[in-house]
Design an enzyme around this catalytic site. Structure first.
Site, PDB file in Angstrom:
ATOM      1  N   HIS A  39       0.384  -1.070  -0.137  1.00 41.12           N
ATOM      2  CA  HIS A  39       0.304   0.423  -0.317  1.00 41.12           C
ATOM      3  C   HIS A  39       0.747   1.471  -0.479  1.00 41.12           C
ATOM      4  O   HIS A  39       1.652   1.488   0.866  1.00 41.12           O
ATOM      5  CB  HIS A  39      -0.730   0.006   1.024  1.00 41.12           C
ATOM      6  CG  HIS A  39      -2.105   1.082   1.002  1.00 41.12           C
ATOM      7  ND1 HIS A  39      -2.156   1.985   1.207  1.00 41.12           N
ATOM      8  CD2 HIS A  39      -3.540   1.202   1.019  1.00 41.12           C
ATOM      9  CE1 HIS A  39      -2.672   3.231   1.096  1.00 41.12           C
ATOM     10  NE2 HIS A  39      -3.798   1.745   1.292  1.00 41.12           N
TER      11      HIS A  39
ATOM     12  N   ARG B  93      -7.168   9.738   0.351  1.00 41.20           N
ATOM     13  CA  ARG B  93      -6.730  10.916  -1.328  1.00 41.20           C
ATOM     14  C   ARG B  93      -7.984  10.186  -2.403  1.00 41.20           C
ATOM     15  O   ARG B  93      -8.400  11.228  -3.213  1.00 41.20           O
ATOM     16  CB  ARG B  93      -5.805   9.691  -2.121  1.00 41.20           C
ATOM     17  CG  ARG B  93      -4.463  10.201  -1.911  1.00 41.20           C
ATOM     18  CD  ARG B  93      -2.865   9.172  -2.208  1.00 41.20           C
ATOM     19  NE  ARG B  93      -3.752   7.191  -1.618  1.00 41.20           N
ATOM     20  CZ  ARG B  93      -3.417   6.702  -2.036  1.00 41.20           C
ATOM     21  NH1 ARG B  93      -3.458   6.547  -3.261  1.00 41.20           N
ATOM     22  NH2 ARG B  93      -3.104   4.906  -1.158  1.00 41.20           N
TER      23      ARG B  93
END
Length: 501
Positions: free
Chosen positions: A281, A304
């Site tokens: 990740h 995000r």
């Protein structure tokens, strides 16, 4: 004559007794006499399987977990759960289909994995969301668009709880409530580590071998077992074997995530698939007070997806499409940011905060995110740019009338057009982290474990769901599909056990 009457009376009495016994045993008393299904692991896959078996089929369950608490890694999931063509999407005017979801999943998988499992995952995503909403009264009324998704399809609830915690809490509460009323129907046994499965000469399951909380070796008699034991992202030993280039990276995984299920099933003859496909990740938080800690809090992809951007930690400039797939964003950080500390800055506007308030407040309470002015951001992170230049960078990103420099497909919750050097933003330091193992034991569409070098099942009584299995995601998992996998294949395991039970 009298003897004949007595004989008839005795026969009738025996017949009535048999009928009474049959009726007695056909109810809940019979449930207590049946061997339970053993579910290994109390993350969302295990909780889904257990709830489905008990609530729909009244099949008794013993839930074993080596940890001291329920939830596994699922309880930490912070972005949400995917679903296509759901009621929530229709309410929010989001056009989506299982076919589009499958297209995104296959693209992310990069030719790896088992397409039929991905097809099942996406086609049953709507019913998975609806099951959580109707059976457990979860709202799941908000959406985010994460990396690699064509549209917003990652569901979470409006409210104070992160999605993983909320879902795990709801499912575990229902199990505990049932257990308190009928301990014969469900037993939850923590601090109980499964070490082996007993099979008879025909390969049928006869029992589950485990170590209890006192270190005693015990056997739970059962004909059906469901492995929901998770991945191996915490095990340096297994990472060294299957993906040695990643052993230097920190991880988001809990200490229980050591691949126990994969090891046990492989020893029994199960096929392992895509074991070298380990997801890194791109954004694990760096704790400024404990920078070298091998364990990191995940910086949720929703940060995000809801508008956060990544800045180079030296130049203060954007360098990537923040909504690319996880492997791509990771590669961008590792190739474009300084290699000595392998980090980037995650920067968010006030609008992102307003849309993700409770989560960001939690991160701020852990000192993982700070609220600072642009001027302070430059000073505190020693950026080699001016505050005015950074303001220009943020304005450039926020201009929806021009094509994004890095082809970001969705720009929402951008920075105000009148942003200045005194304006405040939210910022945290992030680094790539070992997060998820796409590989595991091979399963079929019934959640049955497949035998090595064969398409036949290992045993009619052995099932797997969740991260312990492989083939569902291929080379890269889309954000939000981990919780979905747990629900889809956990329900499937329960439904197919019910047919055999």
């Amino acid at each position: 004559m009298i003897r004949s009457v007595r004989r008839v009376f005795i026969y009738v009495s025996i017949f009535v007794l048999i009928i009474v016994l049959k009726r007695t045993l056909s109810g809940t008393d019979q449930t207590s006499m049946k061997q339970p299904v053993v579910v290994i692991g109390s993350g969302l896959a295990g909780l889904t399987t257990s709830n489905r078996l008990i609530s729909k089929y009244r099949i008794p369950v013993v839930l074993l977990d080596k940890a001291a608490s329920i939830g596994g890694n699922s309880i930490k999931a912070s972005s949400g759960i995917n679903g296509a063509h759901t009621d929530t999407q229709q309410n929010l005017k989001v056009m989506d289909t299982p076919e589009l979801f499958l297209k995104d999943t296959l693209h992310s998988a990069k030719g790896r994995g088992v397409p039929s499992l991905m097809d099942k995952l996406t086609k049953e995503s709507k019913s998975a969301i609806r099951w959580l909403q109707t059976e457990f009264d979860l709202k799941l009324d908000l959406l985010a668009q994460l990396g690699g998704h064509s549209v917003p399809r990652t569901h979470r609830s409006s409210g104070k709880l992160p999605p993983g915690f909320e879902i795990v809490q709801a499912l575990s509460k229902k199990l505990k409530d049932i257990s308190s009323k009928d301990s014969n129907l469900v037993q939850i046994m923590l601090n109980s580590e499964v070490v082996d499965i007993e099979l008879d000469n025909q390969g049928h399951v006869t029992g589950v071998v485990y170590m209890d909380e006192n270190g005693n070796r015990k056997i739970m008699k059962s004909h059906h077992v469901v492995f929901c034991s998770g991945g191996f992202g915490y095990s340096k030993e297994m990472l060294k074997e299957y993906s040695p280039n990643l052993i230097h990276l920190p991880t988001t995984n809990g200490k229980q995530t050591t691949g126990d299920g994969q090891k046990i099933l492989s020893k029994l003859g199960a096929e392992l698939i895509d074991m070298d496909q380990v997801q890194v990740h791109p954004t694990g938080f760096i704790d400024p007070n404990d920078r070298e800690n091998n364990w990191k809090f995940l910086a949720a992809e929703a940060l995000r997806g809801l508008g956060g951007i990544l800045l180079h930690p030296t130049t203060g400039r954007r360098f990537t499409n923040e909504l690319s797939t996880r492997d791509t964003v990771t590669m961008e950080i590792q190739s474009k940011c300084p290699k000595n500390d392998n980090r980037a800055l995650l920067v968010m506007s006030d609008k992102v905060y307003e849309n993700y308030t409770n989560n960001i407040n939690f991160y701020m309470s852990k000192n993982l995110i700070k609220k600072v002015s642009i001027n302070d951001l430059i000073r505190q992170y020693d950026l080699q740019t001016t505050a005015s230049e950074l303001v220009t960078e943020l304005k450039s990103y926020s201009d929806v009338n021009t094509k994004d420099t890095f082809d970001r497909p969705l720009i929402i919750n951008a920075f105000d057009k009148d942003i200045s050097t005194e304006s405040t933003v939210y910022v945290g330091e992030v680094t790539p982290v070992v997060h998820f193992t796409m590989g595991g034991v091979k399963i079929n569409e019934k959640s049955q474990v497949i035998k090595k070098n064969s398409e036949s099942v290992l045993s009619n009584g052995i099932f797997a769901a969740g991260e312990v299995s492989g083939g569902v995601h291929g080379a890269n998992r889309l954000g939000g599909s981990s919780l979905l996998e747990c629900v889809v294949f956990g329900k499937t395991a329960a439904d197919n056990i019910a047919k055999l039970y």
